[in-house]
Design a protein around this motif. Structure first.
Motif, mmCIF file in Angstrom:
data_model
loop_
_atom_site.group_PDB
_atom_site.id
_atom_site.type_symbol
_atom_site.label_atom_id
_atom_site.label_comp_id
_atom_site.label_asym_id
_atom_site.label_seq_id
_atom_site.Cartn_x
_atom_site.Cartn_y
_atom_site.Cartn_z
ATOM 1 N N LEU A 61 0.832 -1.202 0.000
ATOM 2 C CA LEU A 61 0.000 0.000 0.000
ATOM 3 C C LEU A 61 0.869 1.256 0.000
ATOM 4 O O LEU A 61 1.967 1.251 0.558
ATOM 5 N N ALA A 62 0.364 2.328 -0.591
ATOM 6 C CA ALA A 62 1.102 3.591 -0.623
ATOM 7 C C ALA A 62 0.986 4.343 0.692
ATOM 8 O O ALA A 62 1.589 5.395 0.866
ATOM 9 N N VAL A 63 0.159 3.823 1.603
ATOM 10 C CA VAL A 63 -0.054 4.508 2.888
ATOM 11 C C VAL A 63 0.282 3.555 4.040
ATOM 12 O O VAL A 63 0.175 2.337 3.890
ATOM 13 N N PRO A 64 0.668 4.109 5.189
ATOM 14 C CA PRO A 64 0.978 3.257 6.342
ATOM 15 C C PRO A 64 -0.267 2.482 6.801
ATOM 16 O O PRO A 64 -1.396 2.933 6.589
ATOM 17 N N PRO A 65 -0.060 1.357 7.467
ATOM 18 C CA PRO A 65 -1.191 0.516 7.899
ATOM 19 C C PRO A 65 -2.246 1.272 8.703
ATOM 20 O O PRO A 65 -3.443 1.061 8.502
ATOM 21 N N LEU A 66 -1.800 2.153 9.607
ATOM 22 C CA LEU A 66 -2.796 2.821 10.450
ATOM 23 C C LEU A 66 -3.615 3.859 9.680
ATOM 24 O O LEU A 66 -4.735 4.173 10.056
ATOM 25 N N VAL A 67 -3.051 4.397 8.603
ATOM 26 C CA VAL A 67 -3.838 5.305 7.762
ATOM 27 C C VAL A 67 -4.970 4.516 7.102
ATOM 28 O O VAL A 67 -6.128 4.944 7.068
ATOM 29 N N PHE A 68 -4.617 3.335 6.620
ATOM 30 C CA PHE A 68 -5.630 2.453 6.041
ATOM 31 C C PHE A 68 -6.659 2.054 7.094
ATOM 32 O O PHE A 68 -7.872 2.060 6.830
ATOM 33 N N ALA A 69 -6.182 1.772 8.298
ATOM 34 C CA ALA A 69 -7.093 1.376 9.385
ATOM 35 C C ALA A 69 -8.050 2.505 9.740
ATOM 36 O O ALA A 69 -9.243 2.282 9.987
ATOM 37 N N ALA A 70 -7.535 3.741 9.740
ATOM 38 C CA ALA A 70 -8.380 4.899 10.056
ATOM 39 C C ALA A 70 -9.455 5.083 8.985
ATOM 40 O O ALA A 70 -10.626 5.341 9.290
ATOM 41 N N PHE A 71 -9.035 4.950 7.730
ATOM 42 C CA PHE A 71 -9.982 5.071 6.619
ATOM 43 C C PHE A 71 -11.074 4.006 6.747
ATOM 44 O O PHE A 71 -12.267 4.298 6.659
ATOM 45 N N GLN A 72 -10.670 2.789 7.003
ATOM 46 C CA GLN A 72 -11.627 1.686 7.136
ATOM 47 C C GLN A 72 -12.547 1.864 8.349
ATOM 48 O O GLN A 72 -13.689 1.424 8.338
ATOM 49 N N MET A 73 -12.051 2.515 9.388
ATOM 50 C CA MET A 73 -12.872 2.732 10.585
ATOM 51 C C MET A 73 -14.132 3.513 10.243
ATOM 52 O O MET A 73 -15.224 3.204 10.720
ATOM 53 N N THR A 74 -13.968 4.512 9.377
ATOM 54 C CA THR A 74 -15.118 5.359 9.048
ATOM 55 C C THR A 74 -16.171 4.572 8.265
ATOM 56 O O THR A 74 -17.357 4.877 8.344
ATOM 57 N N PHE A 75 -15.743 3.549 7.558
ATOM 58 C CA PHE A 75 -16.692 2.689 6.836
ATOM 59 C C PHE A 75 -17.529 1.871 7.816
ATOM 60 O O PHE A 75 -18.735 1.714 7.659
ATOM 61 N N ALA A 76 -16.854 1.346 8.834
ATOM 62 C CA ALA A 76 -17.572 0.544 9.838
ATOM 63 C C ALA A 76 -18.616 1.403 10.543
ATOM 64 O O ALA A 76 -19.759 0.983 10.769
ATOM 65 N N ILE A 77 -18.213 2.640 10.861
ATOM 66 C CA ILE A 77 -19.120 3.549 11.580
ATOM 67 C C ILE A 77 -20.377 3.816 10.762
ATOM 68 O O ILE A 77 -21.507 3.668 11.245
ATOM 69 N N ILE A 78 -20.197 4.179 9.497
ATOM 70 C CA ILE A 78 -21.392 4.559 8.733
ATOM 71 C C ILE A 78 -22.257 3.345 8.413
ATOM 72 O O ILE A 78 -23.475 3.444 8.313
ATOM 73 N N THR A 79 -21.656 2.174 8.299
ATOM 74 C CA THR A 79 -22.470 0.992 8.006
ATOM 75 C C THR A 79 -23.433 0.707 9.157
ATOM 76 O O THR A 79 -24.615 0.418 8.939
ATOM 77 N N LEU A 80 -22.916 0.818 10.382
ATOM 78 C CA LEU A 80 -23.802 0.633 11.539
ATOM 79 C C LEU A 80 -24.896 1.701 11.539
ATOM 80 O O LEU A 80 -26.072 1.402 11.774
ATOM 81 N N ALA A 81 -24.508 2.937 11.244
ATOM 82 C CA ALA A 81 -25.494 4.024 11.247
ATOM 83 C C ALA A 81 -26.578 3.796 10.195
ATOM 84 O O ALA A 81 -27.755 4.090 10.432
ATOM 85 N N LEU A 82 -26.193 3.237 9.051
ATOM 86 C CA LEU A 82 -27.165 3.014 7.977
ATOM 87 C C LEU A 82 -28.306 2.094 8.412
ATOM 88 O O LEU A 82 -29.450 2.267 7.998
ATOM 89 N N VAL A 83 -27.979 1.116 9.247
ATOM 90 C CA VAL A 83 -29.000 0.144 9.681
ATOM 91 C C VAL A 83 -30.174 0.839 10.353
ATOM 92 O O VAL A 83 -31.329 0.429 10.199
ATOM 93 N N THR A 84 -29.897 1.946 11.058
ATOM 94 C CA THR A 84 -30.929 2.561 11.898
ATOM 95 C C THR A 84 -32.089 3.169 11.108
ATOM 96 O O THR A 84 -33.121 3.481 11.688
ATOM 97 N N GLY A 85 -31.902 3.326 9.796
ATOM 98 C CA GLY A 85 -33.012 3.863 9.009
ATOM 99 C C GLY A 85 -34.188 2.903 8.957
ATOM 100 O O GLY A 85 -35.348 3.308 8.957
ATOM 101 N N ALA A 86 -33.889 1.616 8.929
ATOM 102 C CA ALA A 86 -34.957 0.616 8.826
ATOM 103 C C ALA A 86 -35.733 0.496 10.132
ATOM 104 O O ALA A 86 -36.904 0.134 10.145
ATOM 105 N N THR A 87 -35.060 0.808 11.233
ATOM 106 C CA THR A 87 -35.634 0.530 12.551
ATOM 107 C C THR A 87 -36.096 1.805 13.249
ATOM 108 O O THR A 87 -36.309 1.802 14.458
#
Lengths: 446, 112
Positions: free
Chosen positions: A105-131
């Motif tokens: 990767l062109a970026v350090p592991p933790l930069v990738f981890a930080a980017f991926q963290m935001t994906f996990a956050i919004i995916t959980l948030a998306l669920v709440t629309g149905a409920t």
């Protein structure tokens, strides 16, 4: 190359400073999508429940950030086996620890981890629309912690970790069609079934209380989505410069076409082009282009968007047929949009855009091989997410109640659960005594 | 003593006020109300679901008048509030027993 000279310190470690900057900014852009989603959803619920909606989405940040750092990233991107990672990255204690299979990767592991963290956050948030409008806050928090650990992280491993079985199969998901949108859509459906329908569903008008909030949220979602998709190029050096640009352009053009599709469908079907339709169409297009963004040409993106807009608008009626109260249409927008986008990869992906594509899509001169792989991936993701979420939801239900009580649901979740209300409405009954019109001093508990 | 009550479209309030002022009417009470008549409100569409909004916002005007000017006031309101389209509203006149001015205690026509 020039960049390696300019970026000497990072280059020593094999990283590119431009890429690091871009991916970190992209992470911040994706982070903004969750508050944006809060307002997109918040405007669509009734005024008495709006804070509860915003709160669940903000809580997704609270839950997601912590769970991801402690264990989620490790389960998603640790080496492990084909189905789940391991605990090598537990707590993200070693910044230099390379991610298995992603060492170049062109970026350090933790930069990738930080980017991926935001994906996990919004995916959980998306669920709440149905409920929306009926989930107790405490039950949601517990769900969030467990769901990110046992459903989201393994699915991310399947699709995005080089050792995951879907990645090895060769199915493609550029920025989260399977992991984020199909996953959230199916999980939302499962939890809408676990929770049951809102009281008064089908009888009372449950229209949104603020279309301006919906449009503000949708606009900010779109803005953040440039980080979601163009950031998923994971760099701006060498060939990735072009890749980030393609993903960026596709993220502008597909939602625009989808908005046109949704509004056109609405005009023909209902006689009006609504603002909620414009916002929904844009989001549907963003969802559909997400898995394709770095694999398809801009012209293909227009076709993908246009079809997404019509398809998602036309599937709004599905929930009435199956009698599931998916309150804010997470299925119609995210599941259907995500399904279409993931299959569209098999139709439009081309190696001329991205060398990762080994089998060109069916409509760009390739065969049906990639389409078959995409189909297998989405079916597996749907089955895993639906069954897993349903079981998890039921198990949590044994520990603590999911549903708010009847009175809370009718008077409003905001007051009962958070001791707040969103708006101070003018109330004619208060005029009966002039003194009531004066603001009362806040009382302090003794 | 008469009470003239009119329920009109909100955006016609300015015209009606102007018309009544030129008639010499010295006071009126305005309230924001909602309701429906034959037109039965309107339809709103949210994500393809159609909602019937049957209570539509209206303005209620109340004017106190003596016997003679009441019918003039009614005519003027009907003229000024009319758009010719459905939902223009209604005007009605009712009889009053007494009117008292709070400041002075004057009663009847003197209190108008």
């Amino acid at each position: 190359m020039l960049t390696s000279v300019l970026a000497a310190p990072a280059e020593e470690a094999g990283f590119d400073t431009g890429s690091i900057a871009w991916v970190l900014i992209s992470a911040a852009l994706v982070f903004l999508m969750t508050p944006a989603l809060a307002f997109f959803y918040g405007g669509m619920v009734r005024a008495k429940h709006v804070l509860a909606m915003l709160m669940q989405n903000f809580a997704a940040i609270m839950i997601g950030a912590v769970v991801w750092v402690v264990i989620g990233f490790s389960l998603a991107f640790g080496d492990g086996n084909a189905f789940i990672g391991n605990l090598d990255f537990f707590g993200m204690t070693d910044p230099s620890q390379a991610i298995p299979g992603l060492e170049d990767l062109a970026v350090p592991p933790l930069v990738f981890a930080a980017f991926q963290m935001t994906f996990a956050i919004i995916t959980l948030a998306l669920v709440t629309g149905a409920t929306a409008d009926r989930w107790r806050f405490g039950a949601f928090v517990l769900f969030g912690v467990l769901w990110l650990t046992v459903i989201y992280a393994p699915l991310a491993h399947w699709v995005w970790s080089p050792s995951g079985w879907i990645a090895e199969l060769g199915a493609l998901d550029f920025a989260g069609g399977t992991v984020v949108h199909i996953n959230a859509g199916v999980a939302g459906l499962a939890m809408a079934i676990v929770l049951g329908r809102r009281r008064g569903y089908g009888k009372d008008a449950m229209r949104g209380h603020s279309m301006p909030l919906v449009l503000l949220g949708a606009g900010l979602l779109w803005f953040g989505w440039f980080g979601f998709n163009a950031g998923s190029a994971l760099g701006v050096n060498d060939g990735n410069t072009q890749l980030a640009a393609i993903a960026f352009i596709n993220t502008a053009v597909a939602p625009a076409a989808a908005m046109a599709g949704w509004l056109g469908y609405e005009k023909l079907r209902h006689g009006s082009s609504t603002t909620l339709g414009a916002a929904s169409g844009a989001v549907a297009g963003l969802v559909a282009i997400t898995p394709c963004a770095g694999f398809v040409s801009p012209l293909a993106a227009i076709a993908i968007g246009l079809i997404a807009g019509v398809l998602c608008a036309a599937s709004l009626g599905l929930k009435e047929k199956v009698k599931v109260d998916d309150a804010l249409d997470v299925v119609a927008v995210h599941l259907i949009g995500g399904l279409w986008g993931s299959l569209a990869v098999g139709l439009f992906a081309t190696s001329s855009i991205n060398s990762v594509v080994t089998d060109d899509g069916l409509l760009v001169g390739g065969g049906a091989v990639l389409l078959g792989k995409q189909l297998l991936a989405v079916v597996a993701a749907m089955a895993f997410s639906f069954i897993g979420t349903f079981i998890l939801g039921k198990l949590i239900g044994f520990l603590l109640p999911h549903r708010v009580d009847t009175e809370t649901e009718i008077t409003g979740l905001d007051q009962a659960m958070h001791s707040e209300t969103a708006y101070e409405f003018g109330d004619s009954s208060r005029g009966a005594s002039g003194r009531d019109l004066l603001p009362s001093a806040p009382s302090e508990k003794e | 003593m008469k009470l003239v009550t009119a329920v009109i479209k909100p955006f016609m309030l300015g015209d009606v006020k102007e018309a009544l002022e030129s008639l010499g009417v010295s006071g009126m009470t305005i309230s924001e109300v909602s309701g429906y008549g034959r037109q039965k409100g309107h339809t709103e569409i949210y994500r393809g679901s159609e909602y019937e909004v049957d209570l539509v916002p209206k303005i209620k005007i109340e004017v106190l008048a003596d016997e003679r000017s009441a019918s003039e006031i009614v005519d003027e309101i009907v003229r000024a509030a009319g758009t010719g389209k459905i939902g223009d509203g209604k005007v009605w006149v009712s009889s009053l027993d007494t009117v008292v001015r709070v400041r002075t205690g004057e009663r009847g026509a003197d209190a108008l």
